[in-house]
Design a protein around this motif. Structure first.
Motif, PDB file in Angstrom:
ATOM      1  N   TRP A 237       3.245  15.667  -0.223  1.00  0.00           N
ATOM      2  CA  TRP A 237       4.095  14.484  -0.289  1.00  0.00           C
ATOM      3  C   TRP A 237       4.785  14.234   1.046  1.00  0.00           C
ATOM      4  O   TRP A 237       5.009  13.085   1.438  1.00  0.00           O
ATOM      5  CB  TRP A 237       5.124  14.617  -1.410  1.00  0.00           C
ATOM      6  N   LYS A 238       5.108  15.285   1.766  1.00  0.00           N
ATOM      7  CA  LYS A 238       5.706  15.105   3.091  1.00  0.00           C
ATOM      8  C   LYS A 238       4.739  14.359   4.012  1.00  0.00           C
ATOM      9  O   LYS A 238       5.157  13.514   4.814  1.00  0.00           O
ATOM     10  CB  LYS A 238       6.069  16.464   3.691  1.00  0.00           C
ATOM     11  N   ILE A 239       3.454  14.665   3.892  1.00  0.00           N
ATOM     12  CA  ILE A 239       2.450  13.954   4.696  1.00  0.00           C
ATOM     13  C   ILE A 239       2.405  12.488   4.292  1.00  0.00           C
ATOM     14  O   ILE A 239       2.310  11.586   5.138  1.00  0.00           O
ATOM     15  CB  ILE A 239       1.075  14.612   4.527  1.00  0.00           C
ATOM     16  N   CYS A 240       2.491  12.220   2.978  1.00  0.00           N
ATOM     17  CA  CYS A 240       2.501  10.837   2.503  1.00  0.00           C
ATOM     18  C   CYS A 240       3.657  10.055   3.108  1.00  0.00           C
ATOM     19  O   CYS A 240       3.514   8.881   3.476  1.00  0.00           O
ATOM     20  CB  CYS A 240       2.588  10.812   0.979  1.00  0.00           C
ATOM     21  N   LYS A 241       4.817  10.688   3.220  1.00  0.00           N
ATOM     22  CA  LYS A 241       5.983  10.004   3.800  1.00  0.00           C
ATOM     23  C   LYS A 241       5.745   9.671   5.272  1.00  0.00           C
ATOM     24  O   LYS A 241       6.199   8.621   5.752  1.00  0.00           O
ATOM     25  CB  LYS A 241       7.229  10.875   3.638  1.00  0.00           C
ATOM     26  N   ILE A 242       5.054  10.552   5.989  1.00  0.00           N
ATOM     27  CA  ILE A 242       4.727  10.268   7.395  1.00  0.00           C
ATOM     28  C   ILE A 242       3.841   9.035   7.480  1.00  0.00           C
ATOM     29  O   ILE A 242       4.078   8.125   8.283  1.00  0.00           O
ATOM     30  CB  ILE A 242       4.019  11.468   8.040  1.00  0.00           C
ATOM     31  N   PHE A 243       2.813   8.968   6.637  1.00  0.00           N
ATOM     32  CA  PHE A 243       1.913   7.811   6.666  1.00  0.00           C
ATOM     33  C   PHE A 243       2.663   6.532   6.318  1.00  0.00           C
ATOM     34  O   PHE A 243       2.447   5.487   6.939  1.00  0.00           O
ATOM     35  CB  PHE A 243       0.760   8.025   5.671  1.00  0.00           C
ATOM     36  N   PHE A 244       3.513   6.605   5.333  1.00  0.00           N
ATOM     37  CA  PHE A 244       4.311   5.439   4.943  1.00  0.00           C
ATOM     38  C   PHE A 244       5.176   4.978   6.114  1.00  0.00           C
ATOM     39  O   PHE A 244       5.218   3.790   6.442  1.00  0.00           O
ATOM     40  CB  PHE A 244       5.182   5.809   3.745  1.00  0.00           C
TER      41      PHE A 244
ATOM     42  N   ALA B  90       0.850  -1.184   0.000  1.00  0.00           N
ATOM     43  CA  ALA B  90       0.000   0.000   0.000  1.00  0.00           C
ATOM     44  C   ALA B  90       0.885   1.232   0.000  1.00  0.00           C
ATOM     45  O   ALA B  90       1.883   1.298   0.704  1.00  0.00           O
ATOM     46  CB  ALA B  90      -0.910   0.016   1.224  1.00  0.00           C
ATOM     47  N   TYR B  91       0.504   2.204  -0.806  1.00  0.00           N
ATOM     48  CA  TYR B  91       1.273   3.433  -0.942  1.00  0.00           C
ATOM     49  C   TYR B  91       0.352   4.613  -0.770  1.00  0.00           C
ATOM     50  O   TYR B  91      -0.870   4.516  -0.951  1.00  0.00           O
ATOM     51  CB  TYR B  91       1.954   3.497  -2.315  1.00  0.00           C
ATOM     52  N   PHE B  92       0.947   5.743  -0.430  1.00  0.00           N
ATOM     53  CA  PHE B  92       0.178   6.968  -0.294  1.00  0.00           C
ATOM     54  C   PHE B  92       0.616   7.963  -1.349  1.00  0.00           C
ATOM     55  O   PHE B  92       1.791   8.048  -1.700  1.00  0.00           O
ATOM     56  CB  PHE B  92       0.371   7.568   1.102  1.00  0.00           C
ATOM     57  N   LEU B  93      -0.343   8.715  -1.857  1.00  0.00           N
ATOM     58  CA  LEU B  93      -0.091   9.703  -2.900  1.00  0.00           C
ATOM     59  C   LEU B  93      -0.881  10.976  -2.605  1.00  0.00           C
ATOM     60  O   LEU B  93      -1.994  10.903  -2.069  1.00  0.00           O
ATOM     61  CB  LEU B  93      -0.567   9.184  -4.259  1.00  0.00           C
ATOM     62  N   PRO B  94      -0.327  12.136  -2.974  1.00  0.00           N
ATOM     63  CA  PRO B  94      -1.188  13.317  -3.027  1.00  0.00           C
ATOM     64  C   PRO B  94      -2.257  13.068  -4.085  1.00  0.00           C
ATOM     65  O   PRO B  94      -1.981  12.459  -5.126  1.00  0.00           O
ATOM     66  CB  PRO B  94      -0.242  14.444  -3.454  1.00  0.00           C
ATOM     67  N   VAL B  95      -3.492  13.475  -3.842  1.00  0.00           N
ATOM     68  CA  VAL B  95      -4.514  13.287  -4.875  1.00  0.00           C
ATOM     69  C   VAL B  95      -4.163  14.145  -6.077  1.00  0.00           C
ATOM     70  O   VAL B  95      -3.392  15.096  -5.986  1.00  0.00           O
ATOM     71  CB  VAL B  95      -5.928  13.632  -4.362  1.00  0.00           C
TER      72      VAL B  95
END
Length: 369
Positions: free
Chosen positions: A314-321, A286-291
């Motif tokens: 993208w910084k927020i995505c890295k936190i979730f990852f 599972a990966y996170f992306l900015p919409v």
């Protein structure tokens, strides 16, 4: 960069120092290091600090005098100064030596740019000038007040040290810039239930509002155009994709709070792929992306992988990852940016012009093949 007008119209201050000539060899090992330390730790509001080589200033009248340094035997390059600083400072400030010519005058500028997260700058070992019987001591915080450097035998006031550490924590920044600074510190965010907290300051938290009705299953998508517009995912993924896989994606709102005050609301997408990412094995990921709307905030600048790496979302995505990396089904890689290698950057660059140019196959239904 400081202008020549500023140099000519300024006196020595908390970000500007004048030197008649380049540092002699014994001074280079000690005095220059002291000057750079003091300027780097100065509490000035100027982001850059400067040592101007080739100008002297009288203390009483502040009158300036130019000196010919074109053939100065002690001139140093940026690299030589940085090498010296690295020998005695764990992480030195940014250094650049810049020549300036004007009205047949010539000066050289040592530009010093401290990085707040590295404050305060201190020595890891003593530096000596035997000719002057002078020693700059390790672990001592030197700074600059007005036009005066902290003496080598003294440490600056405790209030100044506290302010330097406050700047290190970003407390002098506007709240969004401070948030961005904390988001860069990915390893110090922790997950509790559906929220995320910055472990060094629990007043900063991220709240996620998932809505299960936003889930879209890829095997129910009729054509590439639908998933492309939502996710910007590459054609390679679509060509690889097997309709039996239970891949899905969903977007959700993210709220950023500081001191219980809502600072920013944005959207993030979670992309679940059973086989495609990464290629090296068959684990689910599972990966996170900015919409997509966030990726294309600025149509002129958000077109490449490097552009996305620099945006707030993208910084927020890295936190979730980082925080979800321990869950069994996730993340067979330590690099969350891997998914960015599989976006359709031609679409990001051209937008709907790309769809129009490729509409014959983009709107085709793979079930019909």
């Amino acid at each position: 960069m400081i202008s020549i007008e500023t140099i000519l119209n300024s006196t020595e201050n908390d970000y500007l120092d004048f030197k008649q000539e380049w540092y002699k060899p014994d001074e280079f090992k000690c005095d220059m290091v002291h000057d750079i330390l003091c300027l780097a730790n100065s509490l000035t509001s100027s982001p850059d600090r400067y040592i101007i080589i080739g100008i002297s200033e009288t203390k009483r009248t502040k009158k300036k005098r130019f000196h010919n340094i074109r053939k100065d035997p002690n001139v140093k390059t940026s690299e030589q100064i940085i090498d010296k600083l690295r020998d005695c400072i764990l992480v030195p400030p940014k250094i650049e030596v810049i020549p300036i010519t004007f009205n047949r005058r010539y000066v050289e500028v040592i530009k010093i740019t401290p990085v707040n997260r590295n404050l305060p700058y201190v020595l890891t070992k003593d530096c000596h000038n035997p000719n002057k019987k002078k020693t700059i001591q390790k672990n001592i915080v030197y700074t600059r007040n007005s036009s005066q450097n902290e003496p080598v035998c003294e440490q600056c006031a405790m209030s100044e040290i506290e302010e330097l550490f406050a700047r290190k924590r970003g407390e002098d920044l506007p709240i969004e810039e401070r948030y961005s600074l904390y988001l860069d510190d990915t390893e110090n965010w922790i997950k509790t239930a559906k929220n995320y907290y910055y472990s060094k300051n629990h007043n900063f938290k991220i709240v996620c509002n998932h809505l299960e009705e936003n889930i879209r299953y890829v095997n129910k998508i009729e054509c590439y155009q639908e998933i492309l517009v939502d996710t910007c995912i590459s054609k390679e993924y679509w060509d690889f994709y097997n309709l039996n896989y239970d891949d899905y994606y969903l977007w959700f709102n993210v709220e950023l709070y500081a001191n219980n005050t809502l600072i920013k609301t944005t959207s993030i997408m979670e992309f679940f792929s059973k086989h495609f990412f990464p290629f090296k094995n068959l684990k689910s990921s599972a990966y996170f992306l900015p919409v997509r709307d966030n990726i294309k905030i600025n149509y002129d600048s958000m077109k490449t992988k490097e552009d996305i790496l620099n945006i707030f979302e993208w910084k927020i995505c890295k936190i979730f990852f980082q925080c979800n990396n321990s869950e069994v089904f996730r993340c067979d890689t330590q690099s969350p940016s891997q998914i960015l290698d599989h976006l359709n950057y031609e679409f990001l660059e051209k937008g709907y012009k790309y769809i129009e140019e490729n509409k014959n196959w983009i709107y085709s239904n793979p079930k019909d093949n």
